[in-house]
Design an enzyme around this catalytic site. Structure first.
Site, PDB file in Angstrom:
ATOM      1  N   SER A 145       4.718   6.302  16.889  1.00 44.50           N
ATOM      2  CA  SER A 145       6.000   6.811  16.385  1.00 44.50           C
ATOM      3  C   SER A 145       6.435   7.936  17.315  1.00 44.50           C
ATOM      4  O   SER A 145       5.607   8.547  17.995  1.00 44.50           O
ATOM      5  CB  SER A 145       5.788   7.362  14.971  1.00 44.50           C
ATOM      6  OG  SER A 145       6.865   8.162  14.578  1.00 44.50           O
ATOM      7  N   TYR A 158       1.342  12.684   8.813  1.00 43.02           N
ATOM      8  CA  TYR A 158       1.829  11.486   9.504  1.00 43.02           C
ATOM      9  C   TYR A 158       1.981  11.758  11.002  1.00 43.02           C
ATOM     10  O   TYR A 158       1.490  10.984  11.830  1.00 43.02           O
ATOM     11  CB  TYR A 158       3.164  11.045   8.907  1.00 43.02           C
ATOM     12  CG  TYR A 158       3.757   9.840   9.595  1.00 43.02           C
ATOM     13  CD1 TYR A 158       3.211   8.578   9.394  1.00 43.02           C
ATOM     14  CD2 TYR A 158       4.851   9.956  10.451  1.00 43.02           C
ATOM     15  CE1 TYR A 158       3.736   7.463  10.031  1.00 43.02           C
ATOM     16  CE2 TYR A 158       5.382   8.849  11.088  1.00 43.02           C
ATOM     17  CZ  TYR A 158       4.822   7.600  10.875  1.00 43.02           C
ATOM     18  OH  TYR A 158       5.344   6.501  11.514  1.00 43.02           O
TER      19      TYR A 158
HETATM   20  N1  LIG Z   1       9.970   2.428   9.706  1.00 51.68           N
HETATM   21  C1  LIG Z   1      10.017   3.424  10.547  1.00 51.68           C
HETATM   22  O1  LIG Z   1      10.978   4.185  10.554  1.00 51.68           O
HETATM   23  C2  LIG Z   1       8.905   3.631  11.560  1.00 51.68           C
HETATM   24  C3  LIG Z   1       9.156   4.446  12.670  1.00 51.68           C
HETATM   25  C4  LIG Z   1       8.160   4.651  13.606  1.00 51.68           C
HETATM   26  C5  LIG Z   1       6.928   4.066  13.433  1.00 51.68           C
HETATM   27  N2  LIG Z   1       6.685   3.294  12.336  1.00 51.68           N
HETATM   28  C6  LIG Z   1       5.344   2.703  12.196  1.00 51.68           C
HETATM   29  O2  LIG Z   1       5.457   1.296  12.204  1.00 51.68           O
HETATM   30  C7  LIG Z   1       4.417   0.723  11.432  1.00 51.68           C
HETATM   31  C8  LIG Z   1       5.041  -0.227  10.414  1.00 51.68           C
HETATM   32  O3  LIG Z   1       5.899   0.540   9.596  1.00 51.68           O
HETATM   33  P1  LIG Z   1       7.017  -0.107   8.676  1.00 51.68           P
HETATM   34  O4  LIG Z   1       8.097   0.894   8.557  1.00 51.68           O
HETATM   35  O5  LIG Z   1       7.326  -1.467   9.108  1.00 51.68           O
HETATM   36  O6  LIG Z   1       6.254  -0.047   7.286  1.00 51.68           O
HETATM   37  P2  LIG Z   1       6.376  -0.959   6.026  1.00 51.68           P
HETATM   38  O7  LIG Z   1       7.657  -1.681   5.979  1.00 51.68           O
HETATM   39  O8  LIG Z   1       5.970  -0.105   4.883  1.00 51.68           O
HETATM   40  O9  LIG Z   1       5.226  -1.953   6.359  1.00 51.68           O
HETATM   41  C9  LIG Z   1       3.935  -1.482   6.500  1.00 51.68           C
HETATM   42  C10 LIG Z   1       3.047  -2.650   6.602  1.00 51.68           C
HETATM   43  O10 LIG Z   1       1.690  -2.196   6.478  1.00 51.68           O
HETATM   44  C11 LIG Z   1       1.114  -2.826   5.396  1.00 51.68           C
HETATM   45  N3  LIG Z   1       0.220  -1.991   4.670  1.00 51.68           N
HETATM   46  C12 LIG Z   1       0.504  -0.827   4.037  1.00 51.68           C
HETATM   47  N4  LIG Z   1      -0.584  -0.349   3.448  1.00 51.68           N
HETATM   48  C13 LIG Z   1      -1.571  -1.254   3.704  1.00 51.68           C
HETATM   49  C14 LIG Z   1      -2.940  -1.337   3.350  1.00 51.68           C
HETATM   50  N5  LIG Z   1      -3.516  -0.410   2.610  1.00 51.68           N
HETATM   51  N6  LIG Z   1      -3.652  -2.397   3.774  1.00 51.68           N
HETATM   52  C15 LIG Z   1      -3.072  -3.378   4.506  1.00 51.68           C
HETATM   53  N7  LIG Z   1      -1.786  -3.351   4.891  1.00 51.68           N
HETATM   54  C16 LIG Z   1      -1.056  -2.302   4.483  1.00 51.68           C
HETATM   55  C17 LIG Z   1       2.244  -3.238   4.486  1.00 51.68           C
HETATM   56  O11 LIG Z   1       1.814  -4.304   3.735  1.00 51.68           O
HETATM   57  P3  LIG Z   1       2.550  -4.658   2.367  1.00 51.68           P
HETATM   58  O12 LIG Z   1       3.864  -5.238   2.726  1.00 51.68           O
HETATM   59  O13 LIG Z   1       1.571  -5.616   1.848  1.00 51.68           O
HETATM   60  O14 LIG Z   1       2.669  -3.389   1.574  1.00 51.68           O
HETATM   61  C18 LIG Z   1       3.319  -3.624   5.468  1.00 51.68           C
HETATM   62  O15 LIG Z   1       3.172  -4.945   5.887  1.00 51.68           O
HETATM   63  C19 LIG Z   1       3.657   1.875  10.802  1.00 51.68           C
HETATM   64  O16 LIG Z   1       2.511   2.147  11.560  1.00 51.68           O
HETATM   65  C20 LIG Z   1       4.641   3.023  10.888  1.00 51.68           C
HETATM   66  O17 LIG Z   1       4.003   4.268  10.927  1.00 51.68           O
HETATM   67  C21 LIG Z   1       7.651   3.060  11.389  1.00 51.68           C
END
Ligand SMILES: NC(=O)c1ccc[n+]([C@@H]2O[C@H](COP(=O)([O-])OP(=O)(O)OC[C@H]3O[C@@H](n4cnc5c(N)ncnc54)[C@H](OP(=O)(O)O)[C@@H]3O)[C@@H](O)[C@H]2O)c1
Length: 268
Positions: A145, A158
């Site tokens: 991130s 985070y």
């Molecule tokens: N969205 C943003 O703004 C952003 C920005 C920069 C970086 N990121 C990074 O990108 C990555 C994905 O983020 P996202 O925004 O796409 O998040 P998200 O929509 O919440 O998706 C997170 C994913 O991780 C899975 N997950 C969460 N807890 C878990 C657990 N205990 N065991 C197994 N799987 C688990 C979720 O599964 P379920 O669907 O089954 O809950 C989901 O598939 C993360 O590392 C985040 O830090 C996100």
């Protein structure tokens, strides 16, 4: 479903049922990569896999498990072995980014972030490393991130977890210099993954709103960077500009800007 046109190798993606992970799965399938998708139970992972195989000639395998459980990394590895899944690309995407001042946060939520963002990422990488180094060409992609570069008051655990992942990626890349494994870290700014995240971005400051990207675009840039064996990639021109500004502006100002960005979202 078995319809592989990309040999016997698989790309393992954690957190593939929604958000960036789901977009990464579609992007890899578009490039004819077979998929081993891992996510929490009952979150629609099977449906994602079925949608992918309906659109692309690839083989998908799924595993639902809670990656915050202490032994889950071994479960992922053992399942891959038992089912003959040969992993030549590992994408550590699963991660949680709870907002909140540490003094007000539930310690269990803090623990979940540490277990998923740091522990699961590190241990899954560690157990698959022997296999990855056995192949002439393989890849690790860690979804970090922008918070890895910028301390974020209101998201302290985070941002520290993502700084860890960034340093882990860069040093591991150097450790693996003489092998076929490349390690890539991708550092996106806000990504419009769900209605809740869209709303959170909308309630953040002007910087976050301006930088936000769609998951499909982040996935495209990330997979491209992984296959090109890049070290660290910031998706989007605006994201890169903000990164360079963050390097030259005094840290005190950066901290204040970052705090203001989250202030509204934190006080809702
Ligand atoms: N969205 C943003 O703004 C952003 C920005 C920069 C970086 N990121 C990074 O990108 C990555 C994905 O983020 P996202 O925004 O796409 O998040 P998200 O929509 O919440 O998706 C997170 C994913 O991780 C899975 N997950 C969460 N807890 C878990 C657990 N205990 N065991 C197994 N799987 C688990 C979720 O599964 P379920 O669907 O089954 O809950 C989901 O598939 C993360 O590392 C985040 O830090 C996100």
């Amino acid at each position: 479903m078995d319809r592989s046109v990309n040999g016997e190798y698989f790309t393992l993606i954690t957190g593939a049922s929604s958000g960036i992970g789901r977009a990464l799965a579609f992007e890899c399938a578009r490039r004819h990569m077979n998929l081993f998708l891992v996510s929490l139970p009952e979150t629609g992972l099977e449906e994602v896999a079925a949608e992918i195989t309906a659109q692309y000639p690839v083989t998908t395998r799924t595993l639902t498990t809670d990656l915050t459980c202490p032994e889950s990394y071994l479960q992922v590895y053992d399942q891959a072995r038992a089912r003959g899944i040969r992993v030549n690309n590992l994408i550590n995407n699963a991660g949680i980014g709870y907002n909140g001042y540490l003094k007000e946060m539930d310690p269990q939520k803090v623990d979940q972030m540490i277990l998923l963002n740091l522990r699961a990422t590190t241990l899954i990488t560690s157990v698959f490393l022997k296999e990855l180094t056995a192949y002439p060409r393989s890849h690790i992609l860690n979804i970090c991130s922008m918070a890895a570069f910028l301390p974020v008051p209101g998201k302290s655990v985070y941002s520290a977890s993502k700084a860890y992942t960034l340093f882990f990626s860069k040093s591991l890349r150097a450790e693996l210099r003489h092998t076929g494994v490349s390690v890539t870290a991708v550092c996106p700014w806000g990504v419009r993954t769900s209605d809740a995240v869209r709303e959170r971005i909308q309630n953040s400051g002007v910087v976050s709103r301006t930088m936000a990207m769609d998951p499909e675009e982040v996935a495209r840039v990330s997979v491209e960077a992984m296959l090109r064996r890049k070290s660290v990639v910031i998706p989007g021109r605006k994201g890169r500009l903000f990164f360079y500004l963050g390097q030259i502006v005094p840290q005190g100002i950066v901290l204040r800007v970052m705090e203001n960005e989250l202030r509204k979202a934190l006080h809702e």
